[in-house]
Motif scaffolding. Structure first.
Motif, PDB file in Angstrom:
ATOM      1  N   LEU A 180      -4.603 -12.083  -6.909  1.00 11.13           N
ATOM      2  CA  LEU A 180      -4.936 -10.559  -7.183  1.00 11.13           C
ATOM      3  C   LEU A 180      -6.450 -10.659  -6.579  1.00 11.13           C
ATOM      4  O   LEU A 180      -7.010 -11.317  -6.349  1.00 11.13           O
ATOM      5  N   GLU A 184      -4.881  -4.507  -5.323  1.00  9.87           N
ATOM      6  CA  GLU A 184      -3.884  -4.981  -6.014  1.00  9.87           C
ATOM      7  C   GLU A 184      -4.324  -4.316  -7.480  1.00  9.87           C
ATOM      8  O   GLU A 184      -3.762  -4.150  -8.124  1.00  9.87           O
ATOM      9  N   ARG A 188      -2.775  -1.224 -10.566  1.00  9.79           N
ATOM     10  CA  ARG A 188      -2.220  -2.108 -11.764  1.00  9.79           C
ATOM     11  C   ARG A 188      -2.729  -1.434 -12.406  1.00  9.79           C
ATOM     12  O   ARG A 188      -2.018  -1.172 -13.498  1.00  9.79           O
TER      13      ARG A 188
END
Length: 232
Positions: A180, A184, A188
């Motif tokens: 990740l 990103e 999330r």
């Protein structure tokens, strides 16, 4: 089993404390003492792991007994349970080496929390003793301040690191099968890229993440992170 001795001159309160203790898995009450002679006899006979000690008795001072316990039974820990609220009594109890201090009346939820915290303390101490190694700062912090169920210290975190955000991010990164980026992860979790990066670097410092550089096909290289321990 953690063996507990209750030293309390009010038998009714002592029996309530007994029931509270016996509701917590991993504990057993080995005796109840309501005066000085019983207290000293029970300490000598049972050598308990933990004493729940009141401060005020008709025939003795609980703080005097605390000092004797620390001198004669250094492996016995003490939690004070008392109606005393004077700061001098609290200060002297802390200086005397009590593990914790509860003011009456004590509800079960708080009682259970304290006992579970002590249980984790004993487990951690036993692990360190079995490993027979020198401790680092984080292990000392855990012994002094405790950890929550996820293993993160409740009482100390670096500046800019919030416990709830940390646990939310940890849940994502340790369940992710792929690497990740900060961007990103931020999407999330619902935080900014800079906030995400700060927590990712914190986990790298703790050894829970590995950081690497991804060059990709276009654009500048990016810093990517992957977990050192995968959770299902």
């Amino acid at each position: 089993m953690i063996q507990v001795l209750i030293i309390e001159d009010d038998l009714r309160i002592a029996q309530i404390n007994r029931r509270f203790v016996e509701k917590v898995e991993g504990y057993e009450v080995v005796g109840i003492a309501t005066d000085e002679q019983q207290a000293r006899d029970h300490l000598e006979i049972f050598k308990p792991h933990l004493v729940l000690l009141d401060l005020y008795f008709p025939d003795m001072k609980g703080l005097d007994l605390l000092r004797d316990i620390q001198k004669n039974d250094p492996l016995t820990d003490v939690i004070i349970i008392t109606a005393a609220k004077e700061i001098d009594a609290v200060r002297e109890a802390i200086r005397g080496g009590v593990y914790d201090f509860m003011i009456k009346p004590v509800v079960f939820d708080r009682f259970e929390t304290k006992l579970k915290s002590y249980q984790k303390y004993r487990q951690k101490m036993r692990q360190l003793e079995d490993a027979n190694k020198q401790v680092d700062q984080e292990e000392v912090d855990q012994l002094l301040w405790g950890t929550n169920e996820k293993g993160y210290k409740d009482s100390y975190l670096p500046k800019g690191i919030d416990k709830l955000t940390m646990e939310k991010i940890a849940s994502v990164i340790h369940r992710s099968a792929e690497e990740l980026t900060a961007e990103e992860l931020g999407k999330r979790v619902g935080v900014s890229r800079s906030t995400s990066r700060r927590y990712l670097e914190y986990f790298v410092a703790k050894g829970e993440l590995i950081a690497d550089i991804s060059y990709g096909t276009v654009g500048r290289p990016e810093r990517v992170y992957r977990s050192t321990r995968r959770e299902e």
